[in-house]
Design an enzyme around this catalytic site. Sequence first.
Site, PDB file in Angstrom:
ATOM      1  N   ARG A   1       0.533  14.414  12.624  1.00 55.52           N
ATOM      2  CA  ARG A   1       0.971  14.221  11.237  1.00 55.52           C
ATOM      3  C   ARG A   1       1.232  15.563  10.542  1.00 55.52           C
ATOM      4  O   ARG A   1       0.572  15.934   9.584  1.00 55.52           O
ATOM      5  CB  ARG A   1      -0.056  13.400  10.455  1.00 55.52           C
TER       6      ARG A   1
ATOM      7  N   ARG B   1      -8.450  -0.513   4.783  1.00 56.15           N
ATOM      8  CA  ARG B   1      -7.618   0.473   4.072  1.00 56.15           C
ATOM      9  C   ARG B   1      -6.278  -0.143   3.683  1.00 56.15           C
ATOM     10  O   ARG B   1      -5.670   0.254   2.704  1.00 56.15           O
ATOM     11  CB  ARG B   1      -7.366   1.685   4.965  1.00 56.15           C
TER      12      ARG B   1
ATOM     13  N   CYS C   1      -4.490  12.142  12.608  1.00 59.78           N
ATOM     14  CA  CYS C   1      -5.246  10.902  12.733  1.00 59.78           C
ATOM     15  C   CYS C   1      -4.968  10.363  14.131  1.00 59.78           C
ATOM     16  O   CYS C   1      -4.270  11.003  14.932  1.00 59.78           O
ATOM     17  CB  CYS C   1      -4.830   9.908  11.655  1.00 59.78           C
TER      18      CYS C   1
ATOM     19  N   LYS D   1       0.848  -1.210   0.000  1.00 57.66           N
ATOM     20  CA  LYS D   1       0.000   0.000   0.000  1.00 57.66           C
ATOM     21  C   LYS D   1       0.875   1.248   0.000  1.00 57.66           C
ATOM     22  O   LYS D   1       0.643   2.178  -0.789  1.00 57.66           O
ATOM     23  CB  LYS D   1      -0.889  -0.003   1.234  1.00 57.66           C
ATOM     24  N   ASN D   2       1.916   1.247   0.845  1.00 62.47           N
ATOM     25  CA  ASN D   2       2.710   2.467   1.013  1.00 62.47           C
ATOM     26  C   ASN D   2       3.726   2.693  -0.096  1.00 62.47           C
ATOM     27  O   ASN D   2       4.487   3.666  -0.053  1.00 62.47           O
ATOM     28  CB  ASN D   2       3.389   2.464   2.384  1.00 62.47           C
TER      29      ASN D   2
ATOM     30  N   ASP E   1       5.072   0.496  11.901  1.00 60.77           N
ATOM     31  CA  ASP E   1       3.833  -0.140  11.433  1.00 60.77           C
ATOM     32  C   ASP E   1       3.708  -1.588  11.903  1.00 60.77           C
ATOM     33  O   ASP E   1       2.681  -2.219  11.676  1.00 60.77           O
ATOM     34  CB  ASP E   1       3.761  -0.105   9.900  1.00 60.77           C
TER      35      ASP E   1
END
Length: 416
Positions: A122, A397, A117, A22-23, A305
């Site tokens: 952020r 997500r 978030c 995803k990243n 993560d």
Amino acid sequence: MEKLMVEKSPPLKGKVRISGAKNSALPILAASLLGTEDIILEDVPELKDVRVMCEVLTSLGAKVEKLDKNTIKINSADVNNYETKYELMSKMRASFLVMGPLLARLGKTKNSLPGGCAIGTRPIDLHLKGFRALGAEIDVDHGNISAYSDKLIGEKVYLDFPSVGATENIMMAAVLAEGETTIDNSAMEPEIVDLANFLNKLGANVKGAGTSTIRIKGVEKLGGGTHRIIPDRIEAGTFMVAAAITGGDIIVENIITSHIKPVIAKLKESGCIVSINNDIVRVQGTKNPKPIDIKTLPYPGFPTDMQSQFMAYMSVIQGTSVCIETVFENRFMHVDELKRMGAEIKIDGRSAIIEGVERLSSATVKATDLRAGAALVLAGLISKGTTEIKDIYHIDRGYENIEEKFKNLGAKLYRA
Ligand code: EPZ
């Protein structure tokens, strides 16, 4: 709202194939705005965040076509809109990654300020520091942020923190700037390297990605090309911890093992058997794991993560384990949820001290971010009864077909 119901499951066993990262997909989709010919992206994970990023590209004038489940074709030749709509920006803060490409391509860009978030405020000060260094004017008003420049000029930029997003945004702004840009103290994550490789395929001149100094020589324009997204090291790590926490035996396929060295090291330290064979890793859990300490750091350090997934594992390792989170200022939201399941965790600033318990018990909990959600799935697999996980949109997500992949390993879970 959908929930994930996770029942106590037998030790997970079997094979799982990891999806594209995803990243890596998100910045590379944003970078596709820089191309003027057809771009084909392969191994793109089918995720909500990817769909939102494709909506953003379309809203800016790019042609985006899904060729099959994991292949996307983009043509940005006619990109003409420099403004990202609020409702798209508010859905996913990574939409902010279109600023660099739009500034480079159109000389201007306007976005709503990305919100914070659960895991932190952020900020974007380092992104803006880079844009200003390249000569852009920045305006912030009424919650919007605009950047414009007739011509970006290459410059040296020092990042006070090796921010992944700032490194990506500045790199994408610099590829069409006049002259050379140097990013010092740049992030070194594998996703940065993947982005640089993609940009170079389009005709850019980016050197040093993966080190703490990246040099970009501006070029006139970028063309098109085909690129396969690298495998998701965090999804891989999540399934490796699933083998550890359930005492199972999982073969994880399609990963680049050099991207997950810290995860392999920590699982071995806890007593797991980890065998590596090219792009395949086998993890065999142990009956009596040993306590471990982790400290999250920018790559190549232990990935933030993976912090919450490891904390779920530590919760049932007899003895005292310590988890220090140095990357985000508020990434312990999963602690309260794990404590509802019987975990014994004390927070002291950026440290969490975990006293392993015999067993966790099922409870109703909520996902506070996508990795915290994954941690709760792992905890649910070993908790007596059925754990009900709310707000699972967070999980969707970042994890493609999470139920199917876990069910194929023997996990008992279903969406309600
Ligand atoms: C990327 O976020 C990832 N997201 C995150 O993954 C990941 O946790 C993070 O990198 C760190 O590895 C994507 O790639 C889409 P940062 P990013 O900028 O770029 C501070 C997931 O679970 N900072 O490296 O936002 C910031 O406050 C997500 O997939 C500034 O101070 O991360 C934070 O403390 C979660 N000023 C630290 O740097 C800035 O201008 C790391 O942020 C930018 C960042």
